[in-house]
Structures are given as structure tokens and as C-alpha cells.
Design an enzyme around this catalytic site. Sequence first.
Site, PDB file in Angstrom:
ATOM      1  N   ARG A   1     -10.071 -11.776   2.305  1.00 38.67           N
ATOM      2  CA  ARG A   1     -10.907 -12.853   1.774  1.00 38.67           C
ATOM      3  C   ARG A   1     -10.185 -14.196   1.831  1.00 38.67           C
ATOM      4  O   ARG A   1     -10.816 -15.243   1.967  1.00 38.67           O
ATOM      5  CB  ARG A   1     -11.359 -12.490   0.346  1.00 38.67           C
ATOM      6  CG  ARG A   1     -10.260 -12.361  -0.657  1.00 38.67           C
ATOM      7  CD  ARG A   1     -10.672 -11.575  -1.902  1.00 38.67           C
ATOM      8  NE  ARG A   1     -10.727 -10.129  -1.660  1.00 38.67           N
ATOM      9  CZ  ARG A   1     -11.084  -9.234  -2.581  1.00 38.67           C
ATOM     10  NH1 ARG A   1     -11.429  -9.633  -3.798  1.00 38.67           N
ATOM     11  NH2 ARG A   1     -11.083  -7.945  -2.287  1.00 38.67           N
TER      12      ARG A   1
ATOM     13  N   LYS B   1       0.835  -1.200   0.000  1.00 41.76           N
ATOM     14  CA  LYS B   1       0.000   0.000   0.000  1.00 41.76           C
ATOM     15  C   LYS B   1       0.871   1.251   0.000  1.00 41.76           C
ATOM     16  O   LYS B   1       2.005   1.216   0.468  1.00 41.76           O
ATOM     17  CB  LYS B   1      -0.875   0.026   1.269  1.00 41.76           C
ATOM     18  CG  LYS B   1      -1.987  -1.000   1.309  1.00 41.76           C
ATOM     19  CD  LYS B   1      -2.777  -0.891   2.602  1.00 41.76           C
ATOM     20  CE  LYS B   1      -3.898  -1.916   2.659  1.00 41.76           C
ATOM     21  NZ  LYS B   1      -4.939  -1.716   1.644  1.00 41.76           N
TER      22      LYS B   1
HETATM   23  N1  BES Z   1      -8.105  -3.872   4.526  1.00 39.51           N
HETATM   24  C1  BES Z   1      -8.242  -3.503   3.160  1.00 39.51           C
HETATM   25  C2  BES Z   1      -9.553  -2.782   2.874  1.00 39.51           C
HETATM   26  C3  BES Z   1      -9.661  -1.381   3.387  1.00 39.51           C
HETATM   27  C4  BES Z   1      -9.099  -0.344   2.678  1.00 39.51           C
HETATM   28  C5  BES Z   1     -10.384  -1.096   4.509  1.00 39.51           C
HETATM   29  C6  BES Z   1      -9.252   0.955   3.125  1.00 39.51           C
HETATM   30  C7  BES Z   1     -10.532   0.194   4.958  1.00 39.51           C
HETATM   31  C8  BES Z   1      -9.971   1.217   4.264  1.00 39.51           C
HETATM   32  C9  BES Z   1      -8.205  -4.748   2.282  1.00 39.51           C
HETATM   33  O1  BES Z   1      -7.405  -5.771   2.729  1.00 39.51           O
HETATM   34  C10 BES Z   1      -7.672  -4.319   0.961  1.00 39.51           C
HETATM   35  O2  BES Z   1      -6.544  -3.928   0.909  1.00 39.51           O
HETATM   36  N2  BES Z   1      -8.502  -4.405  -0.067  1.00 39.51           N
HETATM   37  C11 BES Z   1      -8.111  -3.985  -1.365  1.00 39.51           C
HETATM   38  C12 BES Z   1      -8.621  -5.017  -2.350  1.00 39.51           C
HETATM   39  C13 BES Z   1      -8.132  -4.818  -3.742  1.00 39.51           C
HETATM   40  C14 BES Z   1      -6.656  -5.139  -3.812  1.00 39.51           C
HETATM   41  C15 BES Z   1      -8.920  -5.713  -4.650  1.00 39.51           C
HETATM   42  C16 BES Z   1      -8.739  -2.630  -1.639  1.00 39.51           C
HETATM   43  O3  BES Z   1      -9.895  -2.436  -1.273  1.00 39.51           O
HETATM   44  O4  BES Z   1      -8.045  -1.768  -2.168  1.00 39.51           O
HETATM   45 MN    MN Z   2      -5.385  -5.529   2.081  1.00 33.23          MN
END
Ligand code: BES
Ligand code: MN
Length: 494
Positions: free
Chosen positions: A346, A272
Site C-alpha cells: 500500500r 515474515k
Molecule cells: N504481499 C503480502 C500479502 C500476501 C500474503 C499475499 C500472503 C499473498 C499471500 C503483503 O505485503 C503483506 O505482507 N500483507 C500483510 C499486511 C499486514 C501486515 C497488515 C498481511 O497480509 O499479512
Molecule cells: Mn508484505
Amino acid sequence: MLDVNITRPALPTAGALVLPVAEGKAGEAVGWQGLDAATGGAISRALAVAEFAGKKGQSALVLAPGAGISRVVAIGLGREADLTQLGIEEAGGQAIAQLAREERVTVAGNGLAPALAAHLVMGAVLRSYRFDRYRTTEKAEEKPRLAHLALLVDDTGAAEAAWARLKAVAQGVFLTRDLVSEPPNVLTPAELAHRCEALRERGLTVDVFGPRQMEELGFGALLGVSRGSVNEPRMVVMHWNGAGRHRKGQHDRPVAFVGKGVTFDTGGISIKPAAGMEDMKWDMAGAGTVIGLMAALAGREAKVDAVGLVGLVENMPSGSAQRPGDVVKTYSGQTVEVINTDAEGRLVLADVLWYCQQTFAPRWIVDLATLTGAMVISLGHEIGGMFANDDVLATALHAAGEASGERVWRLPLADAYDKLIKSDIADMKNIGGRPAGAVTAAQFLQRFVNGKPWAHLDIAGMAWSGKDAPMVPKGATAYGVRLLDRLVADTCEA
Ligand code: BES
Ligand code: MN
Ligand code: ZN
């Protein structure tokens, strides 16, 4: 938590007073226990100047009215005919927010039914939460002083009984908020599992699974996420056998709650951006909510058999981390091509959900997860996203959301979305692209519930709040504890 005392009505001689007032009833409220006379008419004059009429959301603060009272907060409840538990709780929260520097607060609850009056206390207690474990140099004049709350009612027994139950739920909420607030260097998967084990003293059965046990079971998806971290993963299974307690030895099929517990989500190799990454300490909020909920059910001795399962991992990049392109084998036997290591929640839930339905044959499963950023884009921070393969469960969850104020809105599941996670090399891939990101994540989970009645709550927008709300100071919200406590009460205990 505030220390709460329930006693018979009498004019307090010190501290602050909260005066709940229904719309159009300001005149009566002013005369409460001779308050206006004792203060030489200060209350009636102040409320007249403030044009306070008891409308919902309205409040008026009277400073040093006399008779030893430091402050009076009159709080509007709205029309008497429209009173709800939720409305009363919000009023309690709103009132207490103005009284943080008072040490003692008295709530004049004798105009309300005693069970409703207990909800005023509930709102006040929930709003008074603060996480200050790591503040060591805060000046005394900046710290909240509030410590004691007295609720005045005629029927103290009835109010005590209502509060005992609510208090257990508030303790569950506080536990969840504490867990979600803890920094990620402290709250590793192993530490979070220890905090679960501490719940044994509240009557829960707690089993902890380490990496070797999960290896033996074949949790390839959860373990794949955990590979990059030096902090070992855990799965915790908590059991509350409340139906059995009430009907000697008899066991119901349990209801089940499953939580995503990523104690820190860097994204892994699909890392990230740095800005805001610290927020990902609360990527374990789904697990934190399941843990607080189980504590609440045990604390109020809910007449239900419930299991709570949490998958606890840290998602880190390193030389041993999983790569985009890896294929992992889940506990269900299905294989997953990992396209993006940041879609890790997931993967964790896949193994825990399969284990849950396989081991416990639950009546239904509700999972909670801060699963997708897409969910935050869809519904923001006001309402949680719900996906369900069962209309009865979805309807019950929606109703519990309206009643508790922790609202949910249903989004669709459909084959057309499921197709988006087809893989060229494995049974599925772990992302479906940018369109409908919260939906494709839910479709992924659905492949691991084996057709059992199930709802998924994507709480990504709800776990943490940037602003104060009536019952939730900004920070960890514990969204979901009160919602699911209500679901259990209404669908299993009614
Ligand atoms: N924990 C994150 C989701 C999240 C992001 C929660 C921002 C709260 C605020 C999750 O694990 C994630 O990183 N999801 C990705 C999925 C994507 C790579 C398909 C996302 O939502 O960017
Ligand atoms: Mn994530
Ligand atoms: Zn995550």
C-alpha cells in the site's frame, strides 16, 4: 508458444485429433471427415463404451484408433444453445492437457462458428504454458513434446482474424506468467524495468524512473519500502496510444492500470516467518499483470489510450531498512506512520496512484496488488477481491469477470473502516489491525486516488495456483490480463 496453423478440414494422417462434441451430437462427430469409417469403427465403439454424450466437462480418450492417428480426444461442449467463448476455451484447455506428449495436434473446429473455433485454440494454447527456463537436466521422455497445433475450419479467414486478436492476448498472458515465475534473484526491480523497456518494440512508450527522480518528486512512501534493499527501486510508466492511431492525432483521456511490483517481500524489519517465504517472489504479480496487459493491448492494437504504471521495489530488512514507528511523507503530501513494514504494498501504491491521477487525469484507474493475506482468507483462490468508489466501473469489471472466467467479487468501502487507520502522530497509519484486513488496506489506497473513479483488485489469492485449472497450469496464473483486456474491449472499444 505453440505454433498454430489454420487450414481447411481434412482427416489428419498423423498425430492426435481433438474432436469437440456438443451434447447429443456424438453420432455426427464420429463421422467427421469419414473418421469412423477410416478407423474401422474404433471411434464409435470407444465412445459408446465410455458413455460419451458430449456433456460439458466430459472427455474420452481413444488410443491408436488406426488411420495413422495416434490419439483422439473427444471433448464435451455441453448443450449447443449454451455455448460460450469461455466454455469453448475451457474445453480446448482440457483437451490439450491430455496430449502433452504429442508433437502435433489437429483440432476439428469446423462444427463451430470460426470465431468460436479460435477460442478452442486459445484455451489449448493457454493451458500448454510451461516455465522451463531453469530446468537443465530434464529427461527427454519427461518433457512435453507439443509444438504444433492445426485448427481445421471452413472459413479460414474468419478464424485467422479471431485468432490474431486472441494470440496477442495469449502472448500478454505468457509474458505475465514468465515475469511472475522468475526467481527474485533474477527479477530485481531494475531487471523488471528492463523487461518493460523491451516492449518498446511492440509500439509502447516506456519511461523508467530511478530513485533520484522519485526522490525529487517526493515519493517518500515507495522509497521508504525500498531503503532496506541494495537493489534500487524503479517506477515504470507504459503508454499505449491506440485511440490516437485510429483517429489521427486525437487523444482520449486514458484509462489507467497500476500494479504492485514488490519483487520480493521478506516483510522487512517486521519479517515474515521462513516457511513459505519463497512464495513472496510473486509479490510483483500486480505489476506483472499490468505489463502483460499493456503488451496485449499493443499486440492487438486496441482502440484505446491506456497507461500502465508499476512501482517496483524489494522489501528487505537491513541496517538501512525502514523501522516500525517511522513516519514517511507520501508524494500526495499526506504522512504515514509505518506500524508494520510488511504492509509495504500500500505504501508503494500510494505514491504511484497519486502520480497516476495527477499526471494523466485518467477516465478511471484499476490497480492490481497481491496486497493482503486477509484477502486469501476471504475468497480463497477462486475469485478475486474488488473494491471500488464507482458503481459503473465495478459493474463493468464484474461483467468482464464473468465473461472471461477471471471472476471478481465486490467488497465494501466505508468510513467506519477508514477510521481504523487513524494515527496518533501522522495523517494515517499503514495497518488497521486484523479485522477486515483487506478492507482497511483498500481504504488506505482510497486516500491516494483523489476521488477519481477507481477500482482496486486484491489478487493475493489469485496470482499463483497450486493446482491445474482448464486454462491455467499450476503456477503463475496471469489472473487479470484477460479480465482487463475484456474490460477495455467492452467499455472503451465497443
Ligand atoms: N504481499 C503480502 C500479502 C500476501 C500474503 C499475499 C500472503 C499473498 C499471500 C503483503 O505485503 C503483506 O505482507 N500483507 C500483510 C499486511 C499486514 C501486515 C497488515 C498481511 O497480509 O499479512
Ligand atoms: Mn508484505
Ligand atoms: Zn507484499
